[in-house]
Write an enzyme that holds these catalytic residues in place. Sequence first.
Site, PDB file in Angstrom:
ATOM      1  N   ARG A 192      39.163  35.665  24.388  1.00  0.00           N
ATOM      2  CA  ARG A 192      39.849  35.945  25.657  1.00  0.00           C
ATOM      3  C   ARG A 192      41.012  34.969  25.750  1.00  0.00           C
ATOM      4  NH1 ARG A 192      35.434  36.325  30.353  1.00  0.00           N
ATOM      5  NH2 ARG A 192      37.240  36.886  31.591  1.00  0.00           N
ATOM      6  N   ASP A 248      33.918  44.951  35.115  1.00  0.00           N
ATOM      7  CA  ASP A 248      32.748  44.168  35.510  1.00  0.00           C
ATOM      8  C   ASP A 248      31.593  45.036  36.020  1.00  0.00           C
ATOM      9  OD1 ASP A 248      33.992  41.860  34.757  1.00  0.00           O
ATOM     10  OD2 ASP A 248      34.494  41.183  36.774  1.00  0.00           O
ATOM     11  N   CYS A 279      34.365  34.043  24.600  1.00  0.00           N
ATOM     12  CA  CYS A 279      33.176  34.264  25.416  1.00  0.00           C
ATOM     13  C   CYS A 279      32.303  35.287  24.721  1.00  0.00           C
ATOM     14  CB  CYS A 279      33.539  34.672  26.829  1.00  0.00           C
ATOM     15  SG  CYS A 279      33.939  36.388  26.993  1.00  0.00           S
ATOM     16  N   ARG A 328      25.441  32.611  37.671  1.00  0.00           N
ATOM     17  CA  ARG A 328      26.873  32.317  37.758  1.00  0.00           C
ATOM     18  C   ARG A 328      27.574  33.282  38.715  1.00  0.00           C
ATOM     19  NH1 ARG A 328      30.145  32.467  32.595  1.00  0.00           N
ATOM     20  NH2 ARG A 328      31.651  32.121  34.227  1.00  0.00           N
ATOM     21  N   LYS A 334      32.974  36.154  44.042  1.00  0.00           N
ATOM     22  CA  LYS A 334      33.142  35.067  43.074  1.00  0.00           C
ATOM     23  C   LYS A 334      34.591  35.006  42.582  1.00  0.00           C
ATOM     24  CE  LYS A 334      32.090  35.631  38.466  1.00  0.00           C
ATOM     25  NZ  LYS A 334      33.177  35.084  37.655  1.00  0.00           N
ATOM     26  N   ASN A 335      35.141  36.156  42.215  1.00  0.00           N
ATOM     27  CA  ASN A 335      36.475  36.146  41.617  1.00  0.00           C
ATOM     28  C   ASN A 335      37.585  35.889  42.631  1.00  0.00           C
ATOM     29  OD1 ASN A 335      35.268  36.569  39.210  1.00  0.00           O
ATOM     30  ND2 ASN A 335      35.891  38.707  38.956  1.00  0.00           N
TER      31      ASN A 335
HETATM   32  C1  UD1 Z   1      39.156  38.345  35.462  1.00  0.00           C
HETATM   33  C2  UD1 Z   1      37.783  38.277  36.081  1.00  0.00           C
HETATM   34  C3  UD1 Z   1      36.757  38.962  35.200  1.00  0.00           C
HETATM   35  C4  UD1 Z   1      37.197  40.390  34.892  1.00  0.00           C
HETATM   36  C5  UD1 Z   1      38.624  40.412  34.360  1.00  0.00           C
HETATM   37  C6  UD1 Z   1      39.173  41.811  34.213  1.00  0.00           C
HETATM   38  C7  UD1 Z   1      37.871  36.223  37.328  1.00  0.00           C
HETATM   39  C8  UD1 Z   1      37.414  34.829  37.489  1.00  0.00           C
HETATM   40  N1  UD1 Z   1      37.422  36.887  36.273  1.00  0.00           N
HETATM   41  O1  UD1 Z   1      39.086  37.650  34.226  1.00  0.00           O
HETATM   42  O2  UD1 Z   1      35.504  38.973  35.900  1.00  0.00           O
HETATM   43  O3  UD1 Z   1      36.355  40.953  33.937  1.00  0.00           O
HETATM   44  O4  UD1 Z   1      39.498  39.702  35.251  1.00  0.00           O
HETATM   45  O5  UD1 Z   1      39.166  42.470  35.415  1.00  0.00           O
HETATM   46  O6  UD1 Z   1      38.585  36.748  38.162  1.00  0.00           O
HETATM   47  N2  UD1 Z   1      44.634  38.796  28.219  1.00  0.00           N
HETATM   48  C9  UD1 Z   1      45.401  38.354  27.170  1.00  0.00           C
HETATM   49  N3  UD1 Z   1      46.078  37.183  27.330  1.00  0.00           N
HETATM   50  C10 UD1 Z   1      45.991  36.428  28.455  1.00  0.00           C
HETATM   51  C11 UD1 Z   1      45.198  36.886  29.520  1.00  0.00           C
HETATM   52  C12 UD1 Z   1      44.512  38.070  29.372  1.00  0.00           C
HETATM   53  O7  UD1 Z   1      45.525  39.010  26.138  1.00  0.00           O
HETATM   54  O8  UD1 Z   1      46.638  35.369  28.532  1.00  0.00           O
HETATM   55  C13 UD1 Z   1      43.909  40.074  28.099  1.00  0.00           C
HETATM   56  C14 UD1 Z   1      42.390  39.897  28.078  1.00  0.00           C
HETATM   57  O9  UD1 Z   1      41.912  39.616  26.780  1.00  0.00           O
HETATM   58  C15 UD1 Z   1      41.923  41.227  28.611  1.00  0.00           C
HETATM   59  C16 UD1 Z   1      43.001  41.585  29.645  1.00  0.00           C
HETATM   60  O10 UD1 Z   1      44.141  40.815  29.292  1.00  0.00           O
HETATM   61  O11 UD1 Z   1      41.958  42.197  27.587  1.00  0.00           O
HETATM   62  C17 UD1 Z   1      42.625  41.309  31.079  1.00  0.00           C
HETATM   63  O12 UD1 Z   1      42.086  40.007  31.200  1.00  0.00           O
HETATM   64  P1  UD1 Z   1      42.253  39.160  32.527  1.00  0.00           P
HETATM   65  O13 UD1 Z   1      42.579  40.083  33.668  1.00  0.00           O
HETATM   66  O14 UD1 Z   1      43.168  38.036  32.291  1.00  0.00           O
HETATM   67  O15 UD1 Z   1      40.797  38.569  32.750  1.00  0.00           O
HETATM   68  P2  UD1 Z   1      40.426  37.230  33.472  1.00  0.00           P
HETATM   69  O16 UD1 Z   1      41.456  36.881  34.491  1.00  0.00           O
HETATM   70  O17 UD1 Z   1      40.038  36.214  32.470  1.00  0.00           O
END
Ligand code: UD1
Length: 419
Positions: A122, A307, A117, A399, A22-23
Amino acid sequence: MDYFEINGRKQLQGEVEISGAKNAVLPLMAAAMLNNKKLQIVNVPYLSDSTTMAKLLESMGAKVAFDSHNSITVDSSSLDSPFASYDLVKTMRASFYVLGPLIAKFGYAKVSLPGGCAWGPRPVDFHLEGLKALGVDIKIENGYVIASTKEMLGSKIHFPKISVGATGNVVMAAVLANGVTTLSNAAAEPEIQQLCNMLNSMGAKIEGIGSNTLIIEGVESLDSINKISVIPDRIEAGTFMIAAAAVGGKVKIKKIIPEHLDSVINYLKKAKIQLDIGSDYIYIESDGLSIASTDMETNEYPGFPTDLQAQWMMLMCLADGVSTIKENIYYDRFTHIMELNRLNCDIKLENLIAKIQGNQNLVGADVMSTDIRASAALIIAALCAKGKTKISRIYHIDRGYDKIEEKLSNLGAEIIRKK
Ligand code: UD1
């Protein structure tokens, strides 16, 4: 609304094939809009998130055809409206992946902010700061990000924390920027590796793939490639590994890349689970009884994935003592604790560390899914519990897991989807 009814304590036996990730498929679909050509994506997991991304691309003017059960063709030549509505983005945060490609393609984009979420806020600040560093002007109006640029220029960007989504988004913009972009503290997750590899096969120039520093030399345009096959879903594979370890039985998990699961393999070995690792499969044999309590903390790849934290917690609920879990990616991603405790698990949260006292006396109950992975943990718990469990709100599981009840039933589990 659909729910699962599960009758526990049936050992799992047989083979299961893992679907595409999915990711990985979501950013690949977003990247398909970068070159105004057709892209066929195969090994696509049949999930509501894949359909949501398809709807989003269609809402912007692209044509997305589901050629067969697990193959889609994205034709972005007619995509002419760089607008991602709140209605679609709110159902799936990964919709935000369209921002980078849209700004690269049109120099303008209006994309809804995703919101929070189930496990807390997030933010998307790293995505926005990264794009700003490339020369993109960002305004937030009425819950929408309005991004515009006359020309994107390569830049040096250091992410304060590793972010999968921000890395993917900024990479998709930077491949078409003028000059060289260096991303430090970038994500090395296999899904980001596949995105970068696909972009390179389209003519992008990205170096350092799989490390935490990516060097991207911008190019004028990207060529078409015929086809890409989505990498196997390491989270689905890990879920089945943990399910086999917890419920007990003999299960061969096929069509995977075992290297992507190194941390999960190592932790399962610490928990004294027997594993045989092949080139594209993992075989697990467990009695579901002799599980050694093992402390674990989640980390970015190649660390233990957040995850799989909920599923691992479930496994430790059966272990022979006390174990702890520290969640380093989402500090408060623990909504599953209350639901697992309803099945007689014994988990306490102290200073953001989960303390789990193992026991073998899980009993079925009515529980509720709170997010994709929490749902998976509840299914595993129900498969280990005595009697019947009803899991509601299973739209979360749809999902992220392709035909989970069919795959589990084939292994001998008693799981039925009911309306
Ligand atoms: C992706 C995955 C999700 C997984 C996560 C962490 C997808 C579609 N989803 O989510 O399944 O749980 O990686 O491996 O690939 N953060 C910030 N600011 C930002 C972006 C992130 O503070 O602009 C923080 C987040 O709150 C979190 C950390 O960075 O603590 C990592 O998040 P991130 O890797 O961005 O998660 P996603 O890409 O949303």
